[in-house]
Design a protein around this motif. Structure first.
Motif, PDB file in Angstrom:
ATOM      1  N   MET A  10       0.828  -1.210   0.000  1.00 34.64           N
ATOM      2  CA  MET A  10       0.000   0.000   0.000  1.00 34.64           C
ATOM      3  C   MET A  10       0.866   1.266   0.000  1.00 34.64           C
ATOM      4  O   MET A  10       0.584   2.220  -0.732  1.00 34.64           O
ATOM      5  CB  MET A  10      -0.940   0.014   1.208  1.00 34.64           C
ATOM      6  N   ALA A  11       1.921   1.246   0.813  1.00 30.50           N
ATOM      7  CA  ALA A  11       2.799   2.425   0.868  1.00 30.50           C
ATOM      8  C   ALA A  11       3.486   2.648  -0.476  1.00 30.50           C
ATOM      9  O   ALA A  11       3.637   3.791  -0.928  1.00 30.50           O
ATOM     10  CB  ALA A  11       3.835   2.257   1.975  1.00 30.50           C
ATOM     11  N   LEU A  12       3.871   1.573  -1.149  1.00 30.54           N
ATOM     12  CA  LEU A  12       4.526   1.705  -2.448  1.00 30.54           C
ATOM     13  C   LEU A  12       3.550   2.182  -3.520  1.00 30.54           C
ATOM     14  O   LEU A  12       3.915   2.976  -4.386  1.00 30.54           O
ATOM     15  CB  LEU A  12       5.175   0.386  -2.855  1.00 30.54           C
ATOM     16  N   HIS A  13       2.312   1.737  -3.464  1.00 31.66           N
ATOM     17  CA  HIS A  13       1.302   2.233  -4.404  1.00 31.66           C
ATOM     18  C   HIS A  13       1.080   3.727  -4.196  1.00 31.66           C
ATOM     19  O   HIS A  13       0.954   4.488  -5.162  1.00 31.66           O
ATOM     20  CB  HIS A  13      -0.027   1.484  -4.245  1.00 31.66           C
ATOM     21  N   LYS A  14       1.033   4.141  -2.940  1.00 30.82           N
ATOM     22  CA  LYS A  14       0.865   5.565  -2.646  1.00 30.82           C
ATOM     23  C   LYS A  14       2.076   6.360  -3.139  1.00 30.82           C
ATOM     24  O   LYS A  14       1.922   7.433  -3.728  1.00 30.82           O
ATOM     25  CB  LYS A  14       0.673   5.776  -1.143  1.00 30.82           C
ATOM     26  N   LEU A  15       3.278   5.820  -2.928  1.00 26.73           N
ATOM     27  CA  LEU A  15       4.496   6.483  -3.399  1.00 26.73           C
ATOM     28  C   LEU A  15       4.477   6.620  -4.918  1.00 26.73           C
ATOM     29  O   LEU A  15       4.806   7.677  -5.457  1.00 26.73           O
ATOM     30  CB  LEU A  15       5.740   5.700  -2.955  1.00 26.73           C
ATOM     31  N   GLU A  16       4.068   5.573  -5.609  1.00 24.16           N
ATOM     32  CA  GLU A  16       4.009   5.632  -7.069  1.00 24.16           C
ATOM     33  C   GLU A  16       2.991   6.686  -7.524  1.00 24.16           C
ATOM     34  O   GLU A  16       3.261   7.474  -8.434  1.00 24.16           O
ATOM     35  CB  GLU A  16       3.631   4.266  -7.644  1.00 24.16           C
ATOM     36  N   GLY A  17       1.832   6.729  -6.885  1.00 26.51           N
ATOM     37  CA  GLY A  17       0.826   7.747  -7.225  1.00 26.51           C
ATOM     38  C   GLY A  17       1.337   9.155  -6.977  1.00 26.51           C
ATOM     39  O   GLY A  17       1.124  10.060  -7.798  1.00 26.51           O
ATOM     40  N   ASP A  18       2.024   9.333  -5.850  1.00 22.20           N
ATOM     41  CA  ASP A  18       2.573  10.657  -5.538  1.00 22.20           C
ATOM     42  C   ASP A  18       3.627  11.084  -6.548  1.00 22.20           C
ATOM     43  O   ASP A  18       3.666  12.244  -6.971  1.00 22.20           O
ATOM     44  CB  ASP A  18       3.160  10.667  -4.123  1.00 22.20           C
ATOM     45  N   THR A  19       4.497  10.152  -6.949  1.00 21.53           N
ATOM     46  CA  THR A  19       5.525  10.519  -7.933  1.00 21.53           C
ATOM     47  C   THR A  19       4.895  10.835  -9.283  1.00 21.53           C
ATOM     48  O   THR A  19       5.365  11.705 -10.000  1.00 21.53           O
ATOM     49  CB  THR A  19       6.589   9.413  -8.096  1.00 21.53           C
TER      50      THR A  19
ATOM     51  N   LYS B 134      14.712  13.215 -14.872  1.00 19.46           N
ATOM     52  CA  LYS B 134      15.556  12.030 -14.702  1.00 19.46           C
ATOM     53  C   LYS B 134      15.353  11.442 -13.309  1.00 19.46           C
ATOM     54  O   LYS B 134      15.173  10.227 -13.150  1.00 19.46           O
ATOM     55  CB  LYS B 134      17.020  12.427 -14.916  1.00 19.46           C
ATOM     56  N   GLU B 135      15.329  12.288 -12.308  1.00 14.77           N
ATOM     57  CA  GLU B 135      15.157  11.830 -10.926  1.00 14.77           C
ATOM     58  C   GLU B 135      13.757  11.247 -10.718  1.00 14.77           C
ATOM     59  O   GLU B 135      13.598  10.201 -10.083  1.00 14.77           O
ATOM     60  CB  GLU B 135      15.397  12.998  -9.959  1.00 14.77           C
ATOM     61  N   LEU B 136      12.741  11.911 -11.248  1.00 14.35           N
ATOM     62  CA  LEU B 136      11.373  11.410 -11.103  1.00 14.35           C
ATOM     63  C   LEU B 136      11.180  10.071 -11.814  1.00 14.35           C
ATOM     64  O   LEU B 136      10.544   9.167 -11.286  1.00 14.35           O
ATOM     65  CB  LEU B 136      10.373  12.420 -11.647  1.00 14.35           C
ATOM     66  N   LEU B 137      11.732   9.956 -13.008  1.00 11.34           N
ATOM     67  CA  LEU B 137      11.617   8.696 -13.731  1.00 11.34           C
ATOM     68  C   LEU B 137      12.340   7.577 -12.996  1.00 11.34           C
ATOM     69  O   LEU B 137      11.866   6.433 -12.953  1.00 11.34           O
ATOM     70  CB  LEU B 137      12.154   8.842 -15.150  1.00 11.34           C
ATOM     71  N   SER B 138      13.463   7.906 -12.391  1.00  9.11           N
ATOM     72  CA  SER B 138      14.192   6.913 -11.598  1.00  9.11           C
ATOM     73  C   SER B 138      13.356   6.467 -10.403  1.00  9.11           C
ATOM     74  O   SER B 138      13.234   5.268 -10.127  1.00  9.11           O
ATOM     75  CB  SER B 138      15.524   7.507 -11.131  1.00  9.11           C
ATOM     76  N   LEU B 139      12.763   7.429  -9.695  1.00  4.39           N
ATOM     77  CA  LEU B 139      11.910   7.096  -8.548  1.00  4.39           C
ATOM     78  C   LEU B 139      10.696   6.292  -8.979  1.00  4.39           C
ATOM     79  O   LEU B 139      10.312   5.319  -8.321  1.00  4.39           O
ATOM     80  CB  LEU B 139      11.456   8.380  -7.840  1.00  4.39           C
ATOM     81  N   GLN B 140      10.108   6.681 -10.088  1.00  4.33           N
ATOM     82  CA  GLN B 140       8.935   5.968 -10.569  1.00  4.33           C
ATOM     83  C   GLN B 140       9.310   4.543 -10.980  1.00  4.33           C
ATOM     84  O   GLN B 140       8.559   3.607 -10.732  1.00  4.33           O
ATOM     85  CB  GLN B 140       8.327   6.710 -11.746  1.00  4.33           C
TER      86      GLN B 140
ATOM     87  N   VAL C  26      11.765   2.722  -9.734  1.00  6.24           N
ATOM     88  CA  VAL C  26      11.998   1.948  -8.510  1.00  6.24           C
ATOM     89  C   VAL C  26      10.668   1.565  -7.873  1.00  6.24           C
ATOM     90  O   VAL C  26      10.455   0.411  -7.492  1.00  6.24           O
ATOM     91  CB  VAL C  26      12.874   2.759  -7.514  1.00  6.24           C
ATOM     92  N   ALA C  27       9.744   2.524  -7.776  1.00  6.07           N
ATOM     93  CA  ALA C  27       8.443   2.239  -7.173  1.00  6.07           C
ATOM     94  C   ALA C  27       7.679   1.211  -8.012  1.00  6.07           C
ATOM     95  O   ALA C  27       7.064   0.282  -7.477  1.00  6.07           O
ATOM     96  CB  ALA C  27       7.629   3.521  -7.032  1.00  6.07           C
ATOM     97  N   GLY C  28       7.723   1.356  -9.332  1.00  8.37           N
ATOM     98  CA  GLY C  28       7.043   0.401 -10.204  1.00  8.37           C
ATOM     99  C   GLY C  28       7.631  -0.991 -10.083  1.00  8.37           C
ATOM    100  O   GLY C  28       6.911  -2.003 -10.081  1.00  8.37           O
ATOM    101  N   GLY C  29       8.970  -1.088  -9.973  1.00 12.48           N
ATOM    102  CA  GLY C  29       9.608  -2.379  -9.804  1.00 12.48           C
ATOM    103  C   GLY C  29       9.198  -3.047  -8.509  1.00 12.48           C
ATOM    104  O   GLY C  29       8.950  -4.263  -8.475  1.00 12.48           O
TER     105      GLY C  29
END
Length: 168
Positions: free
Chosen positions: A38-47, A151-157, A159-162
């Protein structure tokens, strides 16, 4: 009130803490990767929201940076000169008497006006060139910053997607 006679307070506190930790360990479910789903889904949505906001800001910056300026910004604030001050004759009778050849006067005034207009235009073009240079410099800087943010956002996204894929 002492339950255990002769035990120091620090030892009693330590014993109670150890027993509390043992109780929590026995009753709590151990943390697993599923708990973070759930926390990772929220992180992905936020990014994604941040990325979309960044794209929006970039588009707005591009729009306003390339938008044409109004002509009032380019005009000088000059005082109005009355028409009578421009005329070389004192009154209408003097003009009618023909003392001043009108063609010569108009030619002189046109040359002066042409020279003044050319000088003013050259000054304005120079100012616009300087302004355009500064804008292009700022735009390059903004583009570099936006590229780094993307670049940073895509990297975070990524990681969250993975992580989400591993959970799924």
């Amino acid at each position: 009130q002492d339950i255990v006679p002769g035990i120091p307070t620090s030892q009693a506190e330590r014993t109670l803490m150890n027993s509390w930790k043992a109780y929590l360990k026995a009753t709590e479910v151990p943390f697993e990767l599923e708990h973070s789903k759930m926390a990772l889904h929220k992180l992905e949505g936020d990014t994604r929201k941040i990325r979309n906001a960044l794209f929006f800001l970039y588009d707005r910056g591009e729009f306003y940076d390339t938008r044409a300026e109004s002509t009032s910004d380019l005009q000088d604030q000059t005082s109005e000169i009355e028409v009578d001050e421009l005329l070389p004759w004192e009154n209408e009778e003097e003009f009618q008497e023909g003392e001043i050849p009108i063609v010569e006067h108009v030619d002189e005034e046109m040359q002066a006006l042409s020279s003044t207009a050319a000088t003013e235009l050259a000054g304005k073009v120079s100012i616009l060139d300087q302004r355009q240079g500064r804008i292009e410099g700022k735009q390059t800087s903004i583009d570099d910053i936006m590229r780094e943010c993307m670049k940073e956002l895509l990297s975070l996204q990524s990681v969250a997607g993975g992580l989400v894929n591993r959970l799924g």
